[in-house]
Design a protein around this motif. Sequence first.
Motif, PDB file in Angstrom:
ATOM      1  N   HIS A 227       5.027 -11.372   6.279  1.00  0.00           N
ATOM      2  CA  HIS A 227       3.689 -10.768   6.259  1.00  0.00           C
ATOM      3  C   HIS A 227       2.898 -11.264   5.049  1.00  0.00           C
ATOM      4  CE1 HIS A 227       6.612  -7.964   4.378  1.00  0.00           C
ATOM      5  NE2 HIS A 227       5.675  -7.820   3.448  1.00  0.00           N
ATOM      6  N   GLY A 228       2.963 -12.569   4.819  1.00  0.00           N
ATOM      7  CA  GLY A 228       2.246 -13.154   3.690  1.00  0.00           C
ATOM      8  C   GLY A 228       0.741 -13.052   3.793  1.00  0.00           C
ATOM      9  N   HIS A 229       0.238 -12.759   4.992  1.00  0.00           N
ATOM     10  CA  HIS A 229      -1.212 -12.633   5.178  1.00  0.00           C
ATOM     11  C   HIS A 229      -1.752 -11.303   4.670  1.00  0.00           C
ATOM     12  CE1 HIS A 229       0.768 -10.677   8.513  1.00  0.00           C
ATOM     13  NE2 HIS A 229      -0.360 -10.118   8.914  1.00  0.00           N
ATOM     14  N   ILE A 230      -0.867 -10.364   4.351  1.00  0.00           N
ATOM     15  CA  ILE A 230      -1.280  -9.041   3.880  1.00  0.00           C
ATOM     16  C   ILE A 230      -1.036  -8.957   2.376  1.00  0.00           C
ATOM     17  CG2 ILE A 230      -0.946  -6.561   4.073  1.00  0.00           C
ATOM     18  CD1 ILE A 230      -2.102  -7.754   6.594  1.00  0.00           C
ATOM     19  N   SER A 231      -2.110  -8.946   1.602  1.00  0.00           N
ATOM     20  CA  SER A 231      -1.981  -8.864   0.144  1.00  0.00           C
ATOM     21  C   SER A 231      -2.168  -7.443  -0.376  1.00  0.00           C
ATOM     22  CB  SER A 231      -2.997  -9.792  -0.532  1.00  0.00           C
ATOM     23  OG  SER A 231      -4.320  -9.464  -0.140  1.00  0.00           O
ATOM     24  N   ASP A 232      -2.814  -6.597   0.414  1.00  0.00           N
ATOM     25  CA  ASP A 232      -3.068  -5.216   0.017  1.00  0.00           C
ATOM     26  C   ASP A 232      -1.961  -4.324   0.574  1.00  0.00           C
ATOM     27  OD1 ASP A 232      -3.965  -2.668  -0.478  1.00  0.00           O
ATOM     28  OD2 ASP A 232      -5.894  -2.896   0.541  1.00  0.00           O
ATOM     29  N   PRO A 233      -1.149  -3.688  -0.290  1.00  0.00           N
ATOM     30  CA  PRO A 233      -0.062  -2.838   0.213  1.00  0.00           C
ATOM     31  C   PRO A 233      -0.538  -1.738   1.160  1.00  0.00           C
ATOM     32  CG  PRO A 233       0.193  -3.217  -2.143  1.00  0.00           C
ATOM     33  CD  PRO A 233      -1.150  -3.771  -1.761  1.00  0.00           C
ATOM     34  N   ALA A 234      -1.779  -1.301   1.013  1.00  0.00           N
ATOM     35  CA  ALA A 234      -2.303  -0.246   1.881  1.00  0.00           C
ATOM     36  C   ALA A 234      -2.443  -0.716   3.326  1.00  0.00           C
ATOM     37  CB  ALA A 234      -3.649   0.243   1.359  1.00  0.00           C
ATOM     38  N   MET A 235      -2.425  -2.034   3.538  1.00  0.00           N
ATOM     39  CA  MET A 235      -2.558  -2.573   4.894  1.00  0.00           C
ATOM     40  C   MET A 235      -1.209  -2.821   5.561  1.00  0.00           C
ATOM     41  SD  MET A 235      -5.751  -5.250   4.706  1.00  0.00           S
ATOM     42  CE  MET A 235      -5.688  -5.497   6.492  1.00  0.00           C
ATOM     43  N   LEU A 236      -0.117  -2.564   4.854  1.00  0.00           N
ATOM     44  CA  LEU A 236       1.213  -2.757   5.424  1.00  0.00           C
ATOM     45  C   LEU A 236       1.620  -1.500   6.185  1.00  0.00           C
ATOM     46  CD1 LEU A 236       3.031  -4.491   2.442  1.00  0.00           C
ATOM     47  CD2 LEU A 236       2.402  -5.545   4.616  1.00  0.00           C
ATOM     48  N   THR A 237       1.823  -1.634   7.485  1.00  0.00           N
ATOM     49  CA  THR A 237       2.156  -0.474   8.311  1.00  0.00           C
ATOM     50  C   THR A 237       3.306  -0.808   9.256  1.00  0.00           C
ATOM     51  OG1 THR A 237       0.529  -1.104  10.008  1.00  0.00           O
ATOM     52  CG2 THR A 237      -0.216   0.402   8.267  1.00  0.00           C
ATOM     53  N   TYR A 238       3.999   0.249   9.671  1.00  0.00           N
ATOM     54  CA  TYR A 238       5.015   0.139  10.713  1.00  0.00           C
ATOM     55  C   TYR A 238       4.533   0.754  12.022  1.00  0.00           C
ATOM     56  CZ  TYR A 238       8.295  -0.953   6.948  1.00  0.00           C
ATOM     57  OH  TYR A 238       8.932  -1.533   5.877  1.00  0.00           O
ATOM     58  N   ARG A 239       3.558   1.647  11.941  1.00  0.00           N
ATOM     59  CA  ARG A 239       3.032   2.349  13.114  1.00  0.00           C
ATOM     60  C   ARG A 239       1.513   2.258  13.110  1.00  0.00           C
ATOM     61  NH1 ARG A 239       5.261   4.349  17.864  1.00  0.00           N
ATOM     62  NH2 ARG A 239       7.352   5.115  17.517  1.00  0.00           N
TER      63      ARG A 239
END
Length: 239
Positions: A227-239
């Motif tokens: 998930h290298g395209h996501i730099s903002d931890p707030a945008m990392l989701t499982y659901r």
Amino acid sequence: MGILFLVRHAQASFLEQNYDKLSALGEAQACHLGEYWARRQIVFDRVCAGPCVRQKDTLRLVSNAYSKAGLKFPDPLVLPEFDEYQGEAVLEHSLPGLIENDQSIRALHAAFKSSSGSAGRRATFQKLFEAVIGKWVRGAICPPGVETWLEFCSRVNSGLAKFLAAGSRGERVAIFTSGGPIAVAMQRALQLSPESTLQVSWMSRNSSWSEFLYAAERFTLSGFNSHGHISDPAMLTYR
């Protein structure tokens, strides 16, 4: 040696009336993925998606990012083999009886019903969902008209064999799908047990991709849950 990218769909509309549509965050995740790949000149020979709206729309937004960057993106196929397992149907058919007869499920359901706030509802539902789906994977529940875990795995593996065999040697291809089919591919590559395969399915992040190398009978894991395209931890989701 070919390279397969298995992409989990971006965030869908969890706990809304229609789950099978991307959330606003999910749309942003998919756009970031397409932009990230396009900047790195990652070119695909063939792509396909499962039949779900969330799967097809993730592919569409990635394709749009390629077009904006002036890069070609293949016309996609839609293959039903890469649909997610029928989790909603398992719950619908099995939950009433489990609530009545299984104390642990009854307690998890009560915790979900009494939860409040988005984070609380997500967490308590996930625990309930994992417990019920775990019973389905083990064969403890077999809802009528719903494919079994073994049938689901067979469907996904059939789709992988068909899609990978249809191309030429040394291609880079992508399949936009869901956590369940990605876990089945992991099972195929690593010879995982059903229980371990289910645990892997919970780990795929929205819009992440896993890479496999394939040739003839060879199917090898190269990378999982990128998930290298996501730099903002707030945008990392499982659901």
